[in-house]
Structure formats: C-alpha cells, structure tokens
Design a protein around this motif. Structure first.
Motif, PDB file in Angstrom:
ATOM      1  N   SER A   1       0.844  -1.190   0.000  1.00  0.00           N
ATOM      2  CA  SER A   1       0.000   0.000   0.000  1.00  0.00           C
ATOM      3  C   SER A   1       0.877   1.236   0.000  1.00  0.00           C
ATOM      4  N   LEU A   2       0.255   2.356  -0.329  1.00  0.00           N
ATOM      5  CA  LEU A   2       0.964   3.624  -0.255  1.00  0.00           C
ATOM      6  C   LEU A   2       1.365   3.909   1.187  1.00  0.00           C
ATOM      7  N   LYS A   3       0.443   3.593   2.098  1.00  0.00           N
ATOM      8  CA  LYS A   3       0.661   3.938   3.499  1.00  0.00           C
ATOM      9  C   LYS A   3       1.724   3.054   4.133  1.00  0.00           C
ATOM     10  N   ASN A   4       2.485   3.678   5.031  1.00  0.00           N
ATOM     11  CA  ASN A   4       3.479   2.949   5.805  1.00  0.00           C
ATOM     12  C   ASN A   4       2.839   2.461   7.096  1.00  0.00           C
ATOM     13  N   LEU A   5       3.490   1.487   7.703  1.00  0.00           N
ATOM     14  CA  LEU A   5       3.108   1.092   9.052  1.00  0.00           C
ATOM     15  C   LEU A   5       4.094   1.758  10.007  1.00  0.00           C
TER      16      LEU A   5
ATOM     17  N   THR B   1       9.625   5.004  -4.320  1.00  0.00           N
ATOM     18  CA  THR B   1       9.065   6.292  -3.913  1.00  0.00           C
ATOM     19  C   THR B   1       7.540   6.192  -3.884  1.00  0.00           C
ATOM     20  N   ASN B   2       6.909   7.097  -3.155  1.00  0.00           N
ATOM     21  CA  ASN B   2       5.441   7.079  -3.058  1.00  0.00           C
ATOM     22  C   ASN B   2       4.779   7.201  -4.419  1.00  0.00           C
ATOM     23  N   SER B   3       5.236   8.158  -5.247  1.00  0.00           N
ATOM     24  CA  SER B   3       4.509   8.402  -6.488  1.00  0.00           C
ATOM     25  C   SER B   3       4.661   7.246  -7.464  1.00  0.00           C
ATOM     26  N   LEU B   4       5.892   6.758  -7.642  1.00  0.00           N
ATOM     27  CA  LEU B   4       6.064   5.662  -8.600  1.00  0.00           C
ATOM     28  C   LEU B   4       5.442   4.368  -8.082  1.00  0.00           C
ATOM     29  N   GLY B   5       5.497   4.166  -6.782  1.00  0.00           N
ATOM     30  CA  GLY B   5       4.819   3.007  -6.199  1.00  0.00           C
ATOM     31  C   GLY B   5       3.333   3.059  -6.505  1.00  0.00           C
ATOM     32  N   ALA B   6       2.729   4.240  -6.334  1.00  0.00           N
ATOM     33  CA  ALA B   6       1.292   4.408  -6.620  1.00  0.00           C
ATOM     34  C   ALA B   6       1.018   4.115  -8.089  1.00  0.00           C
ATOM     35  N   VAL B   7       1.858   4.651  -8.975  1.00  0.00           N
ATOM     36  CA  VAL B   7       1.659   4.433 -10.412  1.00  0.00           C
ATOM     37  C   VAL B   7       1.671   2.942 -10.748  1.00  0.00           C
TER      38      VAL B   7
ATOM     39  N   CYS C   1      -7.798   1.363  -5.428  1.00  0.00           N
ATOM     40  CA  CYS C   1      -6.604   2.144  -5.082  1.00  0.00           C
ATOM     41  C   CYS C   1      -6.939   3.547  -4.591  1.00  0.00           C
ATOM     42  N   PRO C   2      -7.869   3.689  -3.623  1.00  0.00           N
ATOM     43  CA  PRO C   2      -8.247   5.048  -3.231  1.00  0.00           C
ATOM     44  C   PRO C   2      -7.089   5.863  -2.667  1.00  0.00           C
ATOM     45  N   ASP C   3      -6.196   5.218  -1.906  1.00  0.00           N
ATOM     46  CA  ASP C   3      -5.083   5.974  -1.318  1.00  0.00           C
ATOM     47  C   ASP C   3      -4.109   6.447  -2.386  1.00  0.00           C
ATOM     48  N   ASP C   4      -3.843   5.573  -3.344  1.00  0.00           N
ATOM     49  CA  ASP C   4      -2.918   5.952  -4.416  1.00  0.00           C
ATOM     50  C   ASP C   4      -3.507   7.103  -5.233  1.00  0.00           C
TER      51      ASP C   4
END
Ligand code: ATP
Ligand code: MN
Length: 458
Positions: free
Chosen positions: A44-48, A126-132, A275-278
C-alpha cells in the motif's frame, strides 16, 4: 509466524494481534530513547508506523535507517497519533540488509522525475512511482476482467511480423544478418539469407491478426507489447509500449462506442475502488484535477458528436488554435481538449471522420466522404481510444488499397477474410501507457512504464 502485508494490517489488523511484517524502512526518528520507523512493503501507499520502546541494540543503531530491509515482530496497538488507526509495538527487529546513507540515492524526499528516471531499478520505492505501478497492475487486471466477463477471448498476436499495419509507425527491423557484412543482391539487402527468409520487424499493432481471430471466435482482444521506432522525443511516445485492441464480429460502430464507453467506465471504477489511497496521493501531489476527471468518466454518460459538428463548434468558439480548424483537418490535442474540457465538460465520442484522414480499412459511409471511425476524448488527455467499423466489402476494400498505392499482394490474407464468410466487424485500440497517464495524472509517459525505452535511451 507468517508474514502479514501492511495493507491488510492497516485495513483489518486488530489491536492486541501479534504479527510479523517485512519491508523497507522509509524513515526513522528517535526521540527520548524511543525509535519510530515508517515501514513500507509495497502493498500500500501507506506505511506502518513501528515503535521501538527500548533503546535499539547497539549493532542495529547505525544500520536501521532509510532504505534498509527489516523483519519486525510485535503487537498491534492503538495509535495515539493522528492519521493511523494502529501501529506496531516492536518486540524484535531483524535486519536483512542495510542501505548505506552515503550512497543510497533515495535518502531525501522530493526527487524530480527526471532524476528518478536515472535509477529505474530503485524509483518504485518512492510514493509516487509506487502508486503508479500499483494502479498499472490493477488496471491491467481490470481490463482482462472486463473482457473475460463478456466472453471475449484473449489472443496473443505475434511480436515478430512481416506485415506493416498500414504504416501505423516506423518499425524496428528484426534480423540476424551480420551488420558488418550485409549480403546484397542487385544492390539491395538480400533478405532471402536472413533468418526468416524475408524482411521482418517488431509489430506496430495486432489489429490485422485480431480481425482474423474475430472472424472465427467472434469477440477477441489483444493486450501486449507494441513497438514503434518513433523518432520524436515527446512525453507521450515510447518505443516499446503496450496496446489493447478488442475486435468484435457483428458489431457496428455504435456497438463499438457502447463497448468503449463501458470499458473505460469499468476500468476507472475498479481503480477508484481498489486504489483510493494511491489516487488521493496523486490527486494531491501530481494533478489536482485527477480524481474529478476520473469521477467524470465513471459517472457521466459520454457525449456523442460527429466530426462535422465538432469542427463547427471549434470554428464558432472564437478561440485561436495553433493548428488549423476546418473540414478535412485532423483534430489536434488542443482541439480535442477544448471540446471535452471546455465545451462539453464531459467525456466525448466523436465519429464520422473524413475518409482521407483515416486508415484504408475503415468502413466507408454511403456519403462517400466519411468513414465509420470514432475517437473517445477525455479531459486532461484528449484522445484516449480510437476505433472503427472495418470495411467488410471485398470490392470496396480492394479499391481503397489500390487507390492508396498499397501493394495488394501484401493484403491477400486480409482480403481472404472478406472472401470467405465476411461479416461486419469493428474494434478499437488504446495505448495502455496513455490510459495509465490518464489514471494517474502523470505527465510523462516515461514515468508510467517500468523501464522506458525511448530514442538514445535503454
Ligand atoms: P499518436 O498520434 O499519439 O502518435 P497514433 O495515431 O500513432 O498516436 P495509433 O496508431 O492509433 O496511434 O495507435 C493506437 C494507440 O496506441 C494510440 O491511441 C495511443 O494510445 C497509443 N500509442 C501510439 N503510439 C504510441 C507510442 N509511441 N507510445 C505509447 N503509446 C502509443
Ligand atoms: Mn503516432
């Protein structure tokens, strides 16, 4: 203990649960003998958030930083901080691999996409490329599901071909000839001595093969790699990209527009739901109109309009455009975006293009000037889908091939489909990366494909 994925824990992990997570440390912060780690495992985008209450063991102290890989066991506890429901109170930390802060390139936040392209093997951290890339995966699955649920058959069209889909783009040659000593005959390359005994190239489109399969299996689609030796360096062109090409027997152009509309709605809906968070992240940081334009595609009925009407609207708009407007001129992205973003404020399907602007295989209308071709235009992008009803009449198709000065003998098998049990049929095509640009708000096509291939860059 079995490893849990962070996405699942953030969704449904319960306070008091003992868990094991594995992933990479994004950041570490120490405060009053307590260490806070943000751990991400790509689910997920979010970290633990991981909290280490006791002083770190000395051997971990220097190593446990940005980029290192860890396994952490502990207990889920309610998180006092805002933004997360739970966090992990760690009991034990295993370090799999350190990442030297003096050389790990992703130390700081906020790298440019240009810089990230120089480290394609690391940039998905990275967050953005992970989301993509999560969205890319969900979209690919959604596309297969859409077609499979409707009884379409997935056809793997060849990557090496001898045919050129009507000059769709410049082609890459495939050869095993020795380039230092190319055999020639009468001053020309002797392809008879090449691997296939003739000149071969990488496919620029699977449409012709898909048509052949539609004329047997009725409803088919391709979803595979496509290659164009595009010489221009643009933010919208790759040398290697993926294309989706459904082809349907007994469909007319209207059926095809209906299919294209429900196709886009269905893929967009699945991405919004899965993918609402992304999407939120990209909407916040990449393109503030992202979510709104996705909602528009999901929620609104697409406007349908003829090319002729579109030209009239453009002429009456009072706008000055860079490219000329008028019957017989191709619509450019600036025109398409005006129509969908400003005039209709909705996705739009244009149809009835002038014959001379379109490919030889498109079904000629009775007016003799227009063909049954359509484009789907969406806000932020312009054209996202292009399709047509195919010319199914043998004599008309043959005439058009001749009129365009194309070699009839190269199209004999294509003409056979019209000789033996010809049927009205239609299809459309879309570039997968262009769709991902629309779904993510990314502005450069190099940032929506895992390893971009473009001129002078591999
Ligand atoms: P463009 O005008 O953008 O070059 P095209 O008219 O050459 O596109 P088609 O031959 O219709 O495109 O190809 C079908 C689809 O494939 C296009 O709508 C687009 O989404 C995608 N596509 C075409 N060329 C490329 C490319 N070089 N890189 C990525 N996607 C592409
Ligand atoms: Mn092109």
């Amino acid at each position: 203990m079995n490893r849990s994925k962070i996405a699942a824990l953030l969704r449904s992990g319960e306070v008091g649960e003992r868990v094991l997570v594995k992933g990479w440390v994004r950041t570490r912060r120490d405060s009053k003998g307590i260490s806070f780690l943000e751990v991400n495992d790509g689910s997920s985008l979010k970290n633990l958030q991981v909290v280490l209450r006791n002083d770190l063991p000395a051997e971990l102290h220097g190593e446990l930083g940005t980029g290192c890989s860890v396994g952490i066991t502990g207990e889920l506890v309610a998180s006092p901080g805002s933004g997360q429901r739970i966090e992990l109170a760690a009991h034990a930390v295993e370090l799999f691999g350190a990442a030297d802060p003096s050389s790990y390139p992703l130390q700081k936040k906020g790298h440019s996409f240009e810089f990230l392209r120089t480290i394609p093997h690391l940039r998905m951290r990275t967050n953005s490329l992970g989301a993509v890339f999560r969205i890319r995966s969900v979209a690919a699955a959604a596309i297969h599901r859409f077609f499979q649920e409707r009884g379409f058959h997935y056809i793997h069209t060849p990557i090496i071909t001898a045919s050129d889909c009507e000059g769709a783009g410049a082609m890459f040659q495939v050869t095993t000839l020795d380039l230092a000593r190319v055999p020639t005959i009468e001053g020309k390359v002797d392809f008879a001595r090449d691997f296939f005994g003739k000149s071969a190239n990488l496919t620029v489109s699977g449409q012709l093969e898909a048509e052949a399969f539609a004329c047997a299996l009725s409803d088919v689609y391709t979803f595979g790699p496509t290659f164009r030796a595009e010489n221009s360096n643009t933010p919208r062109h790759l040398a290697e990209f993926w294309m989706i090409e459904p082809e349907m027997a007994f469909y007319d152009l209207t059926d095809t527009m209906d299919l294209a509309e429900s196709f886009l709605k269905s893929v967009v809906a699945e991405v919004l739901e899965t993918c609402p968070d992304d999407v939120d992240f990209l909407d916040k940081w990449i393109d503030k109109a992202l979510r709104q334009s996705l909602e528009l595609v999901r929620g609104e009925t697409f406007v349908r309009m003829s090319y002729e009407e579109a030209v009239k609207i453009l002429l009456a708009s009072g706008r000055t455009f860079e490219y000329p407007v008028g019957w017989g001129h191709d619509l450019q992205a600036e025109h398409e975006r005006f129509l969908t973003e400003e005039h209709c404020k909705k996705p739009l399907i244009l149809s009835g293009y002038p014959q001379e602007l379109t490919a030889f295989y498109m079904r000629l209308n009775d007016d003799g000037r227009t063909v049954r071709a359509m484009d789907v235009l969406v806000p932020r992008i312009g054209e996202i889908i292009g399709g047509s009803q195919r010319e199914e009449r043998l004599d008309v198709l043959r005439e058009r091939i001749i009129a365009r000065g194309m070699p009839l003998e190269a199209y004999e098998s294509y003409l056979d489909l019209r000789r033996f049990g010809t049927v009205p049929h239609s299809g459309f095509g879309l570039g997968f990366e262009r769709l991902i640009m629309f779904l993510t708000g990314m502005l450069n096509i190099r940032d929506v494909v895992p390893y971009p291939r473009t001129p002078k860059s591999l």
